[in-house]
Design a protein around this motif. Sequence first.
Motif, PDB file in Angstrom:
ATOM      1  N   VAL A   1      26.231  24.596 -18.308  1.00 42.98           N
ATOM      2  CA  VAL A   1      25.346  25.732 -18.040  1.00 42.98           C
ATOM      3  C   VAL A   1      25.887  26.996 -18.706  1.00 42.98           C
ATOM      4  CG1 VAL A   1      24.538  27.295 -16.217  1.00 42.98           C
ATOM      5  CG2 VAL A   1      24.306  24.822 -15.939  1.00 42.98           C
ATOM      6  N   GLU A   2      27.194  27.194 -18.612  1.00 39.43           N
ATOM      7  CA  GLU A   2      27.797  28.384 -19.249  1.00 39.43           C
ATOM      8  C   GLU A   2      27.549  28.386 -20.755  1.00 39.43           C
ATOM      9  OE1 GLU A   2      31.826  27.956 -18.030  1.00 39.43           O
ATOM     10  OE2 GLU A   2      31.506  28.784 -16.017  1.00 39.43           O
ATOM     11  N   GLU A   3      27.658  27.212 -21.384  1.00 44.81           N
ATOM     12  CA  GLU A   3      27.409  27.115 -22.825  1.00 44.81           C
ATOM     13  C   GLU A   3      25.924  27.296 -23.136  1.00 44.81           C
ATOM     14  OE1 GLU A   3      29.756  27.013 -25.222  1.00 44.81           O
ATOM     15  OE2 GLU A   3      31.084  27.331 -23.498  1.00 44.81           O
ATOM     16  N   ILE A   4      25.069  26.776 -22.282  1.00 41.50           N
ATOM     17  CA  ILE A   4      23.629  26.929 -22.474  1.00 41.50           C
ATOM     18  C   ILE A   4      23.237  28.401 -22.420  1.00 41.50           C
ATOM     19  CG2 ILE A   4      21.440  26.645 -21.206  1.00 41.50           C
ATOM     20  CD1 ILE A   4      22.151  23.702 -20.935  1.00 41.50           C
ATOM     21  N   ILE A   5      23.838  29.142 -21.504  1.00 37.97           N
ATOM     22  CA  ILE A   5      23.546  30.576 -21.398  1.00 37.97           C
ATOM     23  C   ILE A   5      23.871  31.285 -22.713  1.00 37.97           C
ATOM     24  CG2 ILE A   5      24.284  32.720 -20.263  1.00 37.97           C
ATOM     25  CD1 ILE A   5      24.508  31.028 -17.666  1.00 37.97           C
ATOM     26  N   LYS A   6      24.960  30.858 -23.364  1.00 37.70           N
ATOM     27  CA  LYS A   6      25.326  31.452 -24.663  1.00 37.70           C
ATOM     28  C   LYS A   6      24.277  31.144 -25.735  1.00 37.70           C
ATOM     29  CE  LYS A   6      30.310  31.004 -23.752  1.00 37.70           C
ATOM     30  NZ  LYS A   6      31.550  30.299 -24.176  1.00 37.70           N
ATOM     31  N   LEU A   7      23.597  30.003 -25.601  1.00 39.78           N
ATOM     32  CA  LEU A   7      22.586  29.609 -26.579  1.00 39.78           C
ATOM     33  C   LEU A   7      21.255  30.337 -26.360  1.00 39.78           C
ATOM     34  CD1 LEU A   7      23.256  25.750 -26.711  1.00 39.78           C
ATOM     35  CD2 LEU A   7      24.014  27.499 -28.347  1.00 39.78           C
ATOM     36  N   LYS A   8      21.081  30.929 -25.190  1.00 37.15           N
ATOM     37  CA  LYS A   8      19.915  31.762 -24.868  1.00 37.15           C
ATOM     38  C   LYS A   8      18.569  31.063 -25.069  1.00 37.15           C
ATOM     39  CE  LYS A   8      22.426  36.013 -25.995  1.00 37.15           C
ATOM     40  NZ  LYS A   8      22.461  37.244 -26.822  1.00 37.15           N
ATOM     41  N   PRO A   9      18.375  29.893 -24.447  1.00 44.10           N
ATOM     42  CA  PRO A   9      17.053  29.269 -24.535  1.00 44.10           C
ATOM     43  C   PRO A   9      16.027  30.068 -23.727  1.00 44.10           C
ATOM     44  CG  PRO A   9      18.373  28.129 -22.907  1.00 44.10           C
ATOM     45  CD  PRO A   9      19.285  29.142 -23.564  1.00 44.10           C
ATOM     46  N   ASP A  10      14.757  29.796 -23.969  1.00 44.07           N
ATOM     47  CA  ASP A  10      13.701  30.475 -23.215  1.00 44.07           C
ATOM     48  C   ASP A  10      13.512  29.857 -21.835  1.00 44.07           C
ATOM     49  OD1 ASP A  10      12.671  32.432 -25.224  1.00 44.07           O
ATOM     50  OD2 ASP A  10      12.396  30.595 -26.376  1.00 44.07           O
ATOM     51  N   PHE A  11      13.883  28.594 -21.687  1.00 43.46           N
ATOM     52  CA  PHE A  11      13.791  27.931 -20.382  1.00 43.46           C
ATOM     53  C   PHE A  11      14.655  26.679 -20.399  1.00 43.46           C
ATOM     54  CE2 PHE A  11      10.358  26.243 -22.979  1.00 43.46           C
ATOM     55  CZ  PHE A  11      10.450  24.877 -22.776  1.00 43.46           C
ATOM     56  N   VAL A  12      14.887  26.124 -19.207  1.00 41.81           N
ATOM     57  CA  VAL A  12      15.737  24.936 -19.032  1.00 41.81           C
ATOM     58  C   VAL A  12      15.057  23.997 -18.044  1.00 41.81           C
ATOM     59  CG1 VAL A  12      17.940  24.152 -18.011  1.00 41.81           C
ATOM     60  CG2 VAL A  12      17.919  26.090 -19.588  1.00 41.81           C
ATOM     61  N   ARG A  13      15.274  22.714 -18.218  1.00 48.02           N
ATOM     62  CA  ARG A  13      14.920  21.699 -17.219  1.00 48.02           C
ATOM     63  C   ARG A  13      16.208  21.020 -16.769  1.00 48.02           C
ATOM     64  NH1 ARG A  13       9.219  19.985 -17.746  1.00 48.02           N
ATOM     65  NH2 ARG A  13       8.350  20.856 -19.672  1.00 48.02           N
ATOM     66  N   ILE A  14      16.346  20.737 -15.479  1.00 54.99           N
ATOM     67  CA  ILE A  14      17.510  20.038 -14.930  1.00 54.99           C
ATOM     68  C   ILE A  14      17.028  18.742 -14.286  1.00 54.99           C
ATOM     69  CG2 ILE A  14      19.456  20.118 -13.325  1.00 54.99           C
ATOM     70  CD1 ILE A  14      19.415  23.155 -13.534  1.00 54.99           C
ATOM     71  N   TYR A  15      17.446  17.610 -14.865  1.00 47.05           N
ATOM     72  CA  TYR A  15      17.058  16.294 -14.373  1.00 47.05           C
ATOM     73  C   TYR A  15      18.309  15.515 -13.963  1.00 47.05           C
ATOM     74  CZ  TYR A  15      12.569  16.980 -16.902  1.00 47.05           C
ATOM     75  OH  TYR A  15      11.366  17.448 -17.369  1.00 47.05           O
ATOM     76  N   PRO A  16      18.747  15.554 -12.718  1.00 48.13           N
ATOM     77  CA  PRO A  16      19.905  14.730 -12.337  1.00 48.13           C
ATOM     78  C   PRO A  16      19.692  13.262 -12.715  1.00 48.13           C
ATOM     79  CG  PRO A  16      19.369  16.282 -10.591  1.00 48.13           C
ATOM     80  CD  PRO A  16      18.250  16.367 -11.593  1.00 48.13           C
TER      81      PRO A  16
END
Length: 359
Positions: free
Chosen positions: A182-197
């Motif tokens: 998640v910390e790395e994703i925040i650096k990538l600055k996407p417009d949205f995220v999906r979380i699928y366990p």
Amino acid sequence: MRRMKQHVNIALFVPHQGCPKDCVFCNQSRITGQKRENRLTEEAVRQSIEQQLSTVSTEQNAEIAFFGGSFTGLPRSYQTMLLTIAKEYVDRGLVHGIRLSTRPDYIAPHIMEYLLPYGVTTIELGCQSLDDEVLALSKRGHTAAQVAKAVDIIRRYPSIRLGLQILPGLPGDTLAKSVRTVEEIIKLKPDFVRIYPALVIAGTELEWLYLTRQYEPLSLEEAVQWTAEMWPPLLRAGIPVIRMGLHSSDDLRSEGTVLAGPFHPSFRQLVEEELFFRLLKRMMERIVPDMGPSVEVTVHPADETALRGRKGRNWRTFVSCLKKKEKQVVLVLDRNRPRWQISWRTGGNHEQRLSFCEL
């Protein structure tokens, strides 16, 4: 104040087609209810779009969405057929764009130049994790660096929105690794995220690993706790999580499809309940020293069910603790309040607030 139109997808499933890998967790035929070998025909595409468009209101913005496979890995002629039909609806103003999902290693500048004239507005990348060990054990066939490279390429085209999909709980994953993802994703600055366990789906290599006790999926409670740690940092960064948990399709609910793992038709609701429980505990710590005789708690009406918790557990526990201290509790619902926030006032004191972002 002008209301934003609600987004809706005109969903077309292209299961597993175009994907060069059989990742250990993947069986798109089961997940989407579509056979891998079944190609969409022009007639089927038009029929599906027309049928779904008939349910779209003027208050909604629609995108034609190609889900289920690595779209940019499909044969070019097949991509062209699908995109050409979709573009007709864009040109007629019946939908505002086209959404597709693909792999990070199936993005390149020449691919973007091909997609752009058709009116593609959103690309979702299945990155699953940004930990290279987890990616290798899941047989993804790409690295975290390739995800970052794909994001950089897509960001050269500002008209296209970017989404990232992550699957906590894959082989080799830990809570710490998922939080770092998640910390790395925040650096990538996407417009949205999906979380699928991650789930154990019949017909996948993960099924064999599970049956031979080489892999243990997250329990439902573990998945809720992990996601409750992953969501607040994304909220603080202003990155929406548009879905938590796989969509509860008829095939996923059918017996013998999900063999193990944290599948729940209302998974997001469970995560919200957990975070409201944490907010109530924090609020209790602040209220207890205050000797006011009453507590007025305010939330948005859409949050009432999550605030109360399963079978009312969250709210009942909170009220019971305060009654022992001879405090009266009142719950107020206010549509003007932000989502995922609790406000409270004790006696004549000023109002205080806590939100998911502060967890």
